[in-house]
Design a protein around this motif. Structure first.
Motif, PDB file in Angstrom:
ATOM      1  N   PHE A   1       0.855  -1.185   0.000  1.00 28.82           N
ATOM      2  CA  PHE A   1       0.000   0.000   0.000  1.00 28.82           C
ATOM      3  C   PHE A   1       0.893   1.238   0.000  1.00 28.82           C
ATOM      4  CE2 PHE A   1      -2.628  -3.248   2.234  1.00 28.82           C
ATOM      5  CZ  PHE A   1      -3.610  -3.375   1.262  1.00 28.82           C
TER       6      PHE A   1
ATOM      7  N   LEU B   1      -7.323   2.690   3.596  1.00 32.52           N
ATOM      8  CA  LEU B   1      -7.495   1.685   2.550  1.00 32.52           C
ATOM      9  C   LEU B   1      -8.862   1.794   1.893  1.00 32.52           C
ATOM     10  CD1 LEU B   1      -6.511  -0.884   1.090  1.00 32.52           C
ATOM     11  CD2 LEU B   1      -7.358  -2.216   3.044  1.00 32.52           C
TER      12      LEU B   1
ATOM     13  N   THR C   1      -4.589   1.031   7.238  1.00 36.09           N
ATOM     14  CA  THR C   1      -3.624  -0.062   7.086  1.00 36.09           C
ATOM     15  C   THR C   1      -2.196   0.470   7.074  1.00 36.09           C
ATOM     16  OG1 THR C   1      -2.938  -1.934   5.682  1.00 36.09           O
ATOM     17  CG2 THR C   1      -3.705   0.040   4.546  1.00 36.09           C
TER      18      THR C   1
ATOM     19  N   GLY D   1       0.267  -4.244   4.953  1.00 34.21           N
ATOM     20  CA  GLY D   1      -1.059  -4.832   5.101  1.00 34.21           C
ATOM     21  C   GLY D   1      -1.210  -5.785   6.263  1.00 34.21           C
TER      22      GLY D   1
ATOM     23  N   LYS E   1      -4.153  -3.903  10.134  1.00 33.86           N
ATOM     24  CA  LYS E   1      -5.302  -3.157   9.605  1.00 33.86           C
ATOM     25  C   LYS E   1      -6.269  -2.873  10.742  1.00 33.86           C
ATOM     26  CE  LYS E   1      -6.113  -6.253   6.386  1.00 33.86           C
ATOM     27  NZ  LYS E   1      -4.900  -7.066   6.534  1.00 33.86           N
TER      28      LYS E   1
ATOM     29  N   GLN F   1      -8.735  -8.644  -0.794  1.00 35.34           N
ATOM     30  CA  GLN F   1      -8.184  -7.807   0.268  1.00 35.34           C
ATOM     31  C   GLN F   1      -9.245  -6.874   0.846  1.00 35.34           C
ATOM     32  OE1 GLN F   1      -4.362  -5.963  -0.587  1.00 35.34           O
ATOM     33  NE2 GLN F   1      -3.925  -7.512  -2.138  1.00 35.34           N
TER      34      GLN F   1
END
Length: 385
Positions: A18, A217, A238, A242, A245, A361
């Protein structure tokens, strides 16, 4: 609709996936979760029996610890610490926490390379210190820990253990027990959800963004998460890889009292609503937990009438999913399977989610309505809707 039968179980590594996350700490994973409970010995028996955790470590009077007793349980990468205060000691914090909140999550401990730097970086960005970096050592090496406050009375403890090879932490001894029920397939903590009061979701999502380097996210508003009667809003925060979270929920206007309001009423403030734990075989895990007495939310049988059209073909038997009340949702990466326990203590507060990610996800947006109607049915029975 694409065939998802060959989708693989998803596992989070250390690589950054991310890019929006600043990730200056960085976080390596969840180190442990500590619950303050009224009776740690009995709680440990429950989590061993019902959830398949194994005995790992113990600290108490026998190890020279006078103010509390802690049992540490493990299952794959999950470490659960259950702590009860001892009377006649200078430890009012735990007594007060139990009186106010009942059994609940106090510490969400995060595994880091440098606990001192993690404390310095977060406190200089505005975090309130829980305790300054401290070194704890025994014959097995040294652990460095530090702590900051987050929502409500919940705290994050940074744990640096690269110079330690003991069973868990200094002042803990191995907990050897003749009673070791088999694991049920729980692997790691996927996410942990915080419930906060009206108008606080943005405050705490900003905290995780600015103070801890997280990214937003996904955001759900009251149109995404609502039924005829109740609604809530949520922002999922997040870290970069990942592994950590934290969805943050707050109530939204509805005709009746939402599950978030009920939680805040009974927990008497903000706190951790649920712990989502991952499995690679949700049908086995859930059926095994049911055999051991864990109660799950009821999903109406009509839910399964349309799930095939919405999700497409998957590897699991729809009959098995229906039998166990397991829900399914898909996103662009794959699909996920999930189910939620009923609250695990007397107050309608903390519960667990069991989740299996087959590429996906996301967080099961397509299941929100069915899930929340199931929760409302429980609220109706409790007279709190």
């Amino acid at each position: 609709m694409s065939d998802l039968k060959d989708a693989q179980n998803f596992d989070y590594g250390l690589e950054k996936i991310f890019p929006e996350a600043d990730d200056f700490l960085p976080l390596l994973g969840t180190d442990y979760v500590e619950l303050y409970v009224g009776n740690a010995k009995q709680a440990a028996h429950f989590y061993k029996t019902a959830f398949g955790f194994q005995s790992l470590a113990y600290a108490g009077l026998e190890t020279g610890l006078k103010d509390r007793t802690s049992y540490v349980l493990v299952q794959d990468k999950i470490r659960l610490v259950l702590t009860t205060p001892m009377p006649g000691t200078d430890n009012q914090e735990i007594f007060d926490h139990l009186a106010k909140h009942g059994d609940g999550v106090k510490v969400i401990a995060l595994w880091v390379d440098d606990a001192t730097r993690s404390w310095e970086e977060t406190t200089k960005r505005g975090a309130k210190s829980y305790f300054e970096p401290r070194r704890e050592s025994d014959e097995h090496g040294e652990v460095v820990r530090s702590g900051i406050h987050t929502y409500g009375d919940t705290v994050h403890v940074f744990v640096e253990r690269k110079s330690y090879n003991g069973v868990f932490m200094p002042n803990f001894e191995p907990w050897e027990s003749h009673y070791n029920p088999a694991p049920v397939g729980l692997k790691y903590i996927d996410h942990m959800v915080g419930n906060v009061d009206w108008g606080q979701m943005n405050v705490w999502s900003k905290f995780y963004n600015e103070v801890m380097g997280f990214a937003n996210l996904i955001t759900f508003d009251d149109k995404d998460i609502s039924t005829e009667y109740t609604a809530l809003m949520s922002k999922v925060m997040t870290n970069g890889n990942g592994r950590i979270k934290f969805p943050i929920n707050e109530p939204a206007e509805g005709k009746k009292k939402s599950q978030i309001e009920e939680y805040i009423d009974f927990y008497q403030g903000a706190g951790c609503q649920h712990i989502a734990v991952a499995t690679d075989d949700i049908v086995f895990t859930v059926s095994e937990m049911k055999k051991r007495g864990v109660e799950f939310l009821y999903v109406p049988g009509t839910y399964y009438d349309t799930v095939g059209e919405r999700v497409g073909e998957i590897a699991e038997s729809m009959a098995e999913l229906k039998k166990n009340g397991i829900m399914v949702d898909r996103d662009d990466e794959g699909y996920l399977l999930q189910i939620f326990t009923k609250p695990v203590a007397d107050r309608p507060t903390l519960f667990f989610e069991i989740i299996q990610r087959k590429g996906a996800q996301s967080f099961g947006k397509g299941n929100f309505k069915a899930l929340f109607e199931s929760i409302e049915a429980e609220q109706e029975r409790r007279g709190t809707l």
